[in-house]
Design a protein around this motif. Structure first.
Motif, PDB file in Angstrom:
ATOM      1  N   SER A 169      44.302  25.258  35.405  1.00  0.00           N
ATOM      2  CA  SER A 169      45.067  25.553  36.963  1.00  0.00           C
ATOM      3  C   SER A 169      44.951  26.707  36.992  1.00  0.00           C
ATOM      4  CB  SER A 169      46.510  25.476  37.249  1.00  0.00           C
ATOM      5  OG  SER A 169      46.943  25.994  35.855  1.00  0.00           O
ATOM      6  N   VAL A 170      44.350  27.648  35.873  1.00  0.00           N
ATOM      7  CA  VAL A 170      44.472  29.213  36.197  1.00  0.00           C
ATOM      8  C   VAL A 170      43.110  29.187  36.336  1.00  0.00           C
ATOM      9  CG1 VAL A 170      44.343  31.341  34.498  1.00  0.00           C
ATOM     10  CG2 VAL A 170      46.344  29.298  34.077  1.00  0.00           C
ATOM     11  N   ILE A 171      42.373  28.388  35.703  1.00  0.00           N
ATOM     12  CA  ILE A 171      40.606  28.529  36.285  1.00  0.00           C
ATOM     13  C   ILE A 171      40.744  27.969  37.537  1.00  0.00           C
ATOM     14  CG2 ILE A 171      38.220  26.613  35.786  1.00  0.00           C
ATOM     15  CD1 ILE A 171      39.214  28.311  32.970  1.00  0.00           C
ATOM     16  N   ARG A 172      40.825  27.443  38.644  1.00  0.00           N
ATOM     17  CA  ARG A 172      41.511  27.014  39.206  1.00  0.00           C
ATOM     18  C   ARG A 172      41.920  28.402  40.456  1.00  0.00           C
ATOM     19  NH1 ARG A 172      46.216  24.362  41.742  1.00  0.00           N
ATOM     20  NH2 ARG A 172      47.560  26.187  41.411  1.00  0.00           N
ATOM     21  N   GLN A 173      42.202  29.490  39.342  1.00  0.00           N
ATOM     22  CA  GLN A 173      43.641  30.686  40.185  1.00  0.00           C
ATOM     23  C   GLN A 173      42.449  31.014  40.597  1.00  0.00           C
ATOM     24  OE1 GLN A 173      46.477  29.930  41.895  1.00  0.00           O
ATOM     25  NE2 GLN A 173      46.759  31.732  42.448  1.00  0.00           N
ATOM     26  N   HIS A 174      41.434  31.494  39.911  1.00  0.00           N
ATOM     27  CA  HIS A 174      40.111  32.705  39.774  1.00  0.00           C
ATOM     28  C   HIS A 174      39.490  32.882  41.346  1.00  0.00           C
ATOM     29  CE1 HIS A 174      39.978  35.027  36.061  1.00  0.00           C
ATOM     30  NE2 HIS A 174      40.339  33.681  35.542  1.00  0.00           N
ATOM     31  N   VAL A 175      39.210  31.132  41.685  1.00  0.00           N
ATOM     32  CA  VAL A 175      38.617  30.885  42.882  1.00  0.00           C
ATOM     33  C   VAL A 175      39.935  32.039  43.840  1.00  0.00           C
ATOM     34  CG1 VAL A 175      37.434  29.497  44.199  1.00  0.00           C
ATOM     35  CG2 VAL A 175      36.707  29.468  41.926  1.00  0.00           C
ATOM     36  N   MET A 176      40.838  30.510  44.072  1.00  0.00           N
ATOM     37  CA  MET A 176      42.705  30.733  44.962  1.00  0.00           C
ATOM     38  C   MET A 176      41.901  32.291  45.349  1.00  0.00           C
ATOM     39  SD  MET A 176      42.093  27.777  45.770  1.00  0.00           S
ATOM     40  CE  MET A 176      43.761  28.746  47.673  1.00  0.00           C
ATOM     41  N   ASP A 177      41.929  32.657  44.458  1.00  0.00           N
ATOM     42  CA  ASP A 177      42.390  35.067  44.295  1.00  0.00           C
ATOM     43  C   ASP A 177      42.033  35.505  44.528  1.00  0.00           C
ATOM     44  OD1 ASP A 177      45.500  34.367  43.896  1.00  0.00           O
ATOM     45  OD2 ASP A 177      45.230  34.609  42.096  1.00  0.00           O
ATOM     46  N   GLN A 178      40.305  35.720  44.239  1.00  0.00           N
ATOM     47  CA  GLN A 178      39.166  36.767  44.270  1.00  0.00           C
ATOM     48  C   GLN A 178      38.432  36.024  45.086  1.00  0.00           C
ATOM     49  OE1 GLN A 178      39.432  39.016  42.525  1.00  0.00           O
ATOM     50  NE2 GLN A 178      40.976  38.249  40.780  1.00  0.00           N
ATOM     51  N   VAL A 179      38.624  34.723  46.036  1.00  0.00           N
ATOM     52  CA  VAL A 179      37.436  34.520  47.255  1.00  0.00           C
ATOM     53  C   VAL A 179      38.511  34.435  47.935  1.00  0.00           C
ATOM     54  CG1 VAL A 179      36.571  33.060  48.214  1.00  0.00           C
ATOM     55  CG2 VAL A 179      36.089  33.367  45.412  1.00  0.00           C
ATOM     56  N   PHE A 180      39.486  33.615  48.321  1.00  0.00           N
ATOM     57  CA  PHE A 180      40.353  33.278  49.118  1.00  0.00           C
ATOM     58  C   PHE A 180      41.567  33.841  49.153  1.00  0.00           C
ATOM     59  CE2 PHE A 180      39.260  28.761  47.921  1.00  0.00           C
ATOM     60  CZ  PHE A 180      38.166  28.358  49.127  1.00  0.00           C
ATOM     61  N   VAL A 181      42.350  34.449  48.860  1.00  0.00           N
ATOM     62  CA  VAL A 181      43.074  35.629  48.819  1.00  0.00           C
ATOM     63  C   VAL A 181      42.946  37.058  48.858  1.00  0.00           C
ATOM     64  CG1 VAL A 181      45.687  36.224  48.437  1.00  0.00           C
ATOM     65  CG2 VAL A 181      44.998  33.911  47.947  1.00  0.00           C
ATOM     66  N   GLY A 182      42.166  37.426  48.168  1.00  0.00           N
ATOM     67  CA  GLY A 182      41.388  38.946  48.279  1.00  0.00           C
ATOM     68  C   GLY A 182      40.067  38.840  49.112  1.00  0.00           C
ATOM     69  N   HIS A 183      39.768  37.914  49.570  1.00  0.00           N
ATOM     70  CA  HIS A 183      38.667  38.343  50.638  1.00  0.00           C
ATOM     71  C   HIS A 183      39.138  37.557  52.057  1.00  0.00           C
ATOM     72  CE1 HIS A 183      36.882  40.779  47.217  1.00  0.00           C
ATOM     73  NE2 HIS A 183      36.118  41.125  48.585  1.00  0.00           N
ATOM     74  N   PHE A 184      38.769  35.976  51.695  1.00  0.00           N
ATOM     75  CA  PHE A 184      39.128  35.517  52.897  1.00  0.00           C
ATOM     76  C   PHE A 184      39.671  35.770  54.084  1.00  0.00           C
ATOM     77  CE2 PHE A 184      35.802  32.159  52.361  1.00  0.00           C
ATOM     78  CZ  PHE A 184      34.838  32.268  52.584  1.00  0.00           C
ATOM     79  N   ARG A 185      41.852  36.105  53.362  1.00  0.00           N
ATOM     80  CA  ARG A 185      43.065  36.860  54.069  1.00  0.00           C
ATOM     81  C   ARG A 185      42.612  37.445  54.879  1.00  0.00           C
ATOM     82  NH1 ARG A 185      47.237  40.139  52.028  1.00  0.00           N
ATOM     83  NH2 ARG A 185      46.699  40.151  50.192  1.00  0.00           N
ATOM     84  N   TYR A 186      40.941  38.235  54.458  1.00  0.00           N
ATOM     85  CA  TYR A 186      40.876  39.571  55.432  1.00  0.00           C
ATOM     86  C   TYR A 186      40.209  39.517  56.397  1.00  0.00           C
ATOM     87  CZ  TYR A 186      43.431  42.239  51.626  1.00  0.00           C
ATOM     88  OH  TYR A 186      44.562  42.357  50.201  1.00  0.00           O
ATOM     89  N   LEU A 187      39.061  38.573  56.118  1.00  0.00           N
ATOM     90  CA  LEU A 187      37.865  38.263  57.229  1.00  0.00           C
ATOM     91  C   LEU A 187      38.101  37.643  58.146  1.00  0.00           C
ATOM     92  CD1 LEU A 187      34.569  38.078  57.137  1.00  0.00           C
ATOM     93  CD2 LEU A 187      34.868  36.501  55.724  1.00  0.00           C
TER      94      LEU A 187
END
Length: 595
Positions: free
Chosen positions: A493-511
């Motif tokens: 679940s933490v491994i998955r969270q790296h993708v969620m946080d860095q790609v989706f929350v951290g960048h796609f949220r703004y893109l």
């Protein structure tokens, strides 16, 4: 190159206005402040200080509010007891008025004020000298483009750089774009250890990084001092670090010739957004160099942990070997892994023996050499960081929108190419190997063809950023740990969270809102395209179905990890022996869960 110009008052106000909007949006997003909907369709934040900030905002993914900087007003009780609403722009005043609401302490708020003020100074200087348009930025190379970026998208105080003076910022910060030469030092082998991949010896590394004349000059320095050059490991040192850390913390070693200054190297370098990583502009084919800096920036002291320097080459060797056996990654995706191929580790002879010594004192000298982008780039390929897509020029044009329009593709088709290029390799590595790369905007780079169409992914920063699941994954094969674990092992679940946080929350949220505003792709459609990329991969690889559940990216709720909250409320500024792990605080609704 001249120094950055003096900041114009109008630029200072505009930088504040933008950062105030970002602070309100991010601090509400991380549940540090509460945004209350008002009858007029806007929002307000009521502070314990008795002040209210009202604003207009557009709801976005994960429960985020995108605050309109021009809409913010401040209401406070006046001298006559009446409430007066005025346009608000002062981010530093907002911090002071929000301090009692943020559940922090005066020492933390005062130090954070310093980070926020330094960030504003850098932002206002940039606004005073606007720079290139998005169209002009397309012509810049990877290293030069890095110097035009504006810092971490999630963190409000993203250019705090505690330890740098104003002159240091002008000399060494990426936005100043001032080339510098690195100092070189020789460290006795009783203190220093060189490590390289099996293909790269110490002698070969030095021959690649320094010309013969320079190597002879450095060797002569040692011989003239009556020292044997073979008894020393050579490494570059950032000039700021030599002055502010090496000559003080390592004064005993310098005095006793265990550390010997050799002089400047001939090549010029430019810093990336991390400040401590340098790219060679004199000879771009030479390695990038990651060097420790004893400054506090974006949550941590920017040193190099000894275990990272020691582990970098072995992790690179393992990872590139794994990738070489994977025809999908190497052939179909052509994913490029920028290996950390060599390192020098220097332990402090006294402080390393002190139990629980704060890590900032232990990471002051060392080096990691990393393959440059040019080692993999095709002749017509342009490589830019993932973070560059979020850059907006002084006319308001987003770089992502400029690239999409220049490609000639329909914006939706261009986005699908982007999502496939970025996500498919990450999903493949996640599902097949239980590995993630902490793929934030600086660690991931996108290669574009001559028509500005995304074609492949570059990944970097392996040690400490590559994580593996602690579950058994046969496809990973033998791992490079031995007795000392160099690969962080985490729950799926933490491994998955790296993708969620860095790609989706951290960048796609703004893109997503940039694409809605400038490419005509509504946010719900943007997220449907992302979800479809994930589903398409899963449909093509039914043999990995059990892992789609184990690393579930489509779950309705994901944990919330607040970086700003961690600095202001949780970690604050206490000296720690180790970099700490973030802990979740509530959850976000996941836009990928909607069918």
């Amino acid at each position: 190159m001249p120094d950055l110009p003096q900041v114009a008052p109008s630029a200072w106000r505009e930088a504040n206005r933008r950062l105030l909007a970002k602070a309100i949006g991010e601090w509400c997003f991380e549940d540090m402040l509460k945004a209350v909907a008002t009858d007029g369709g806007g929002y307000r934040v009521d502070l314990h200080s008795g002040t209210t900030y009202a604003f207009s905002a557009t709801p976005g993914a994960f429960g985020w509010l995108r605050v309109d900087p021009a809409s913010i007003t401040r209401t406070a009780t006046g001298m006559l007891g009446n409430s007066v609403a005025q346009p608000a722009w002062d981010a530093l005043r907002f911090l002071m008025e929000a301090a009692s609401t943020l559940d922090s302490d005066p020492s933390t708020i005062a130090t954070y004020f310093t980070e926020l003020s330094a960030t504003l100074a850098a932002d206002a200087a940039r606004l005073t000298r606007p720079g290139e348009t998005a169209a002009e930025l397309r012509a810049l190379g990877h290293t030069e483009l890095e110097c035009r970026m504006t810092g971490h998208s999630l963190l409000v105080a993203n250019k705090g750089r505690i330890g740098f003076s104003a002159e240091d910022v002008r000399r060494y910060a990426p936005e100043s774009a001032r080339p510098l030469r690195l100092r070189w030092a020789a460290v006795h082998r009783g203190l220093a250890e060189f490590r390289g991949t099996s293909e790269l010896s110490e002698e070969a590394l030095l021959a690649r990084e320094l010309d013969e004349e320079t190597r002879s000059r450095f060797a002569a320095v040692l011989r003239d001092a009556g020292l044997d050059p073979r008894a020393y490991v050579w490494l570059p040192v950032h000039p700021w670090q030599w002055d502010h850390a090496v000559q003080t913390l390592h004064a005993a070693d310098v005095a006793q010739r265990r550390i010997v200054p050799l002089g400047e190297g001939p090549d010029q370098y430019l810093p990336g957004q991390s400040v401590r990583t340098m790219a060679n502009t004199s000879r771009p084919g030479r390695h990038d160099v990651k060097l420790p800096l004893r400054i506090l920036n974006t949550l941590v002291w920017r040193g190099i942990p000894p275990h990272c320097a020691l582990g970098a080459p072995v992790v690179t060797q393992w990872l590139t070997g794994l990738v070489a056996r994977d025809a999908f990654l190497t052939g179909t995706c052509r994913t490029a892994f920028l290996g950390e191929v060599a390192s020098v580790t220097v332990r402090h002879p006294y402080l390393s023996a002190l139990p629980d010594a704060p890590y900032q004192h232990l990471e002051t000298l060392g080096c990691i050499w990393r393959e440059p982008v040019s080692a993999h780039r095709d002749p017509d390929e342009r490589v830019r960081t993932f973070a560059a897509l979020l850059h907006t020029d002084h006319t308001g044009t987003a770089f992502a929108a400029e690239l999409a329009r220049a490609s000639g593709l329909d914006p939706r088709d261009w986005l699908r190419r982007l999502f496939d290029t970025l996500l498919v390799p990450l999903l493949h590595v996640l599902y097949r190997y239980g590995i993630t790369f902490n793929p934030h905007g600086q660690n991931t780079l996108i290669g574009y063809d001559r028509d500005e169409v995304p074609v492949r992914l570059y990944l970097k920063d392996f040690v400490d950023d590559v994580c593996v699941s602690f579950t058994d994954v046969p496809e990973r094969g033998p791992e490079p740990d031995g007795h000392d674990h160099v690969l962080p092992r985490k729950h799926p679940s933490v491994i998955r969270q790296h993708v969620m946080d860095q790609v989706f929350v951290g960048h796609f949220r703004y893109l997503a809102p940039l694409c809605a505003d400038q490419l005509g792709v509504p946010e719900p459609e943007f997220w449907r395209l992302v979800r479809q990329t994930v589903l398409d991969f899963q449909h093509r690889h039914p043999e990995l179905a059990p892992r789609f559940t184990e690393y579930d990216l489509l779950t309705p709720e994901i944990p919330r990890y607040g970086l700003n909250r961690d600095r202001i409320v949780v970690t604050r500024y206490g000296d720690r022996a180790l970099r700490h792990a973030l802990h979740p605080n509530g959850t976000h609704p996941n836009p990928l869960a909607d069918g």
